[in-house]
Design a protein around this motif. Structure first.
Motif, PDB file in Angstrom:
ATOM      1  N   ALA A   3       0.863  -1.191   0.000  1.00  0.00           N
ATOM      2  CA  ALA A   3       0.000   0.000   0.000  1.00  0.00           C
ATOM      3  C   ALA A   3       0.896   1.236   0.000  1.00  0.00           C
ATOM      4  CB  ALA A   3      -0.916   0.005   1.223  1.00  0.00           C
ATOM      5  N   LYS A   4       0.483   2.259  -0.721  1.00  0.00           N
ATOM      6  CA  LYS A   4       1.310   3.445  -0.842  1.00  0.00           C
ATOM      7  C   LYS A   4       1.323   4.306   0.415  1.00  0.00           C
ATOM      8  CE  LYS A   4       1.103   3.833  -5.855  1.00  0.00           C
ATOM      9  NZ  LYS A   4       1.114   2.447  -6.023  1.00  0.00           N
ATOM     10  N   ARG A   5       0.167   4.729   0.902  1.00  0.00           N
ATOM     11  CA  ARG A   5       0.125   5.609   2.067  1.00  0.00           C
ATOM     12  C   ARG A   5      -1.206   5.471   2.780  1.00  0.00           C
ATOM     13  NH1 ARG A   5      -0.573  11.841   2.507  1.00  0.00           N
ATOM     14  NH2 ARG A   5      -1.918  11.342   0.768  1.00  0.00           N
ATOM     15  N   PRO A   6      -1.311   4.540   3.713  1.00  0.00           N
ATOM     16  CA  PRO A   6      -2.560   4.425   4.474  1.00  0.00           C
ATOM     17  C   PRO A   6      -2.801   5.697   5.282  1.00  0.00           C
ATOM     18  CG  PRO A   6      -1.133   2.530   4.855  1.00  0.00           C
ATOM     19  CD  PRO A   6      -0.334   3.555   4.115  1.00  0.00           C
ATOM     20  N   LEU A   7      -4.044   6.111   5.376  1.00  0.00           N
ATOM     21  CA  LEU A   7      -4.424   7.300   6.132  1.00  0.00           C
ATOM     22  C   LEU A   7      -5.205   6.885   7.362  1.00  0.00           C
ATOM     23  CD1 LEU A   7      -5.712   9.399   3.103  1.00  0.00           C
ATOM     24  CD2 LEU A   7      -3.446   9.483   4.150  1.00  0.00           C
ATOM     25  N   PHE A   8      -5.265   7.763   8.355  1.00  0.00           N
ATOM     26  CA  PHE A   8      -5.992   7.489   9.588  1.00  0.00           C
ATOM     27  C   PHE A   8      -7.160   8.456   9.714  1.00  0.00           C
ATOM     28  CE2 PHE A   8      -1.535   6.492  10.390  1.00  0.00           C
ATOM     29  CZ  PHE A   8      -1.623   5.190  10.835  1.00  0.00           C
ATOM     30  N   LEU A   9      -8.281   7.977  10.236  1.00  0.00           N
ATOM     31  CA  LEU A   9      -9.368   8.863  10.607  1.00  0.00           C
ATOM     32  C   LEU A   9      -8.826   9.720  11.744  1.00  0.00           C
ATOM     33  CD1 LEU A   9     -12.376   9.470  10.038  1.00  0.00           C
ATOM     34  CD2 LEU A   9     -12.926   7.875  11.873  1.00  0.00           C
ATOM     35  N   ALA A  10      -8.902  11.027  11.623  1.00  0.00           N
ATOM     36  CA  ALA A  10      -8.233  11.931  12.549  1.00  0.00           C
ATOM     37  C   ALA A  10      -8.940  12.104  13.885  1.00  0.00           C
ATOM     38  CB  ALA A  10      -8.052  13.301  11.900  1.00  0.00           C
ATOM     39  N   GLU A  11     -10.114  11.528  14.030  1.00  0.00           N
ATOM     40  CA  GLU A  11     -10.872  11.695  15.263  1.00  0.00           C
ATOM     41  C   GLU A  11     -11.427  10.352  15.703  1.00  0.00           C
ATOM     42  OE1 GLU A  11     -14.072  14.374  14.218  1.00  0.00           O
ATOM     43  OE2 GLU A  11     -14.257  13.384  12.309  1.00  0.00           O
ATOM     44  N   PRO A  12     -11.774  10.213  16.959  1.00  0.00           N
ATOM     45  CA  PRO A  12     -12.394   8.954  17.391  1.00  0.00           C
ATOM     46  C   PRO A  12     -13.693   8.717  16.606  1.00  0.00           C
ATOM     47  CG  PRO A  12     -11.780  10.297  19.287  1.00  0.00           C
ATOM     48  CD  PRO A  12     -11.597  11.158  18.070  1.00  0.00           C
ATOM     49  N   PHE A  13     -14.028   7.466  16.408  1.00  0.00           N
ATOM     50  CA  PHE A  13     -15.227   7.137  15.636  1.00  0.00           C
ATOM     51  C   PHE A  13     -16.467   7.814  16.190  1.00  0.00           C
ATOM     52  CE2 PHE A  13     -19.021   4.706  14.745  1.00  0.00           C
ATOM     53  CZ  PHE A  13     -18.996   4.679  13.359  1.00  0.00           C
TER      54      PHE A  13
END
Length: 101
Positions: A74-84
């Motif tokens: 994978a090139k660049r996994p991103l994160f959800l920036a806030e809690p769900f």
């Protein structure tokens, strides 16, 4: 919808199966980081060449998942920036109960 090259992002939800079953981002897939740090995901064909967004309540778990994805190409996994919970409260129209899609 005008998605960039590769289409819409693939959203992998790393939260517990109970949390995922209760409420999730529409179109997301449940994934698990094993004891060995390896991420169990949908088929590689499902995420190869696409943006991958990780949803997690635990940053250590999200980091392990990102490392596993990068190790698999994978090139660049991103994160959800806030809690769900914060995401769902701010954008309820983008979430669904576990019994719907």
């Amino acid at each position: 919808k005008n998605w960039p090259h590769g289409g819409p992002p693939l959203v992998l939800d790393l939260r517990s199966v109970e949390s995922f079953s209760e409420r999730r981002i529409r179109g997301s897939h449940h994934a698990v980081v094993g004891e060995d740090g390896v991420l169990t995901t949908p088929e590689r064909a499902a995420w190869a060449g696409r943006t991958v967004v990780l949803v997690a309540d635990d940053t250590e778990q999200a980091s392990a998942a990102a490392a596993s994805l990068r190790g698999a190409g994978a090139k660049r996994p991103l994160f959800l920036a806030e809690p769900f919970a914060a995401f769902a409260a701010a954008r309820p129209f983008l979430t669904a109960a576990g019994s719907s899609s």
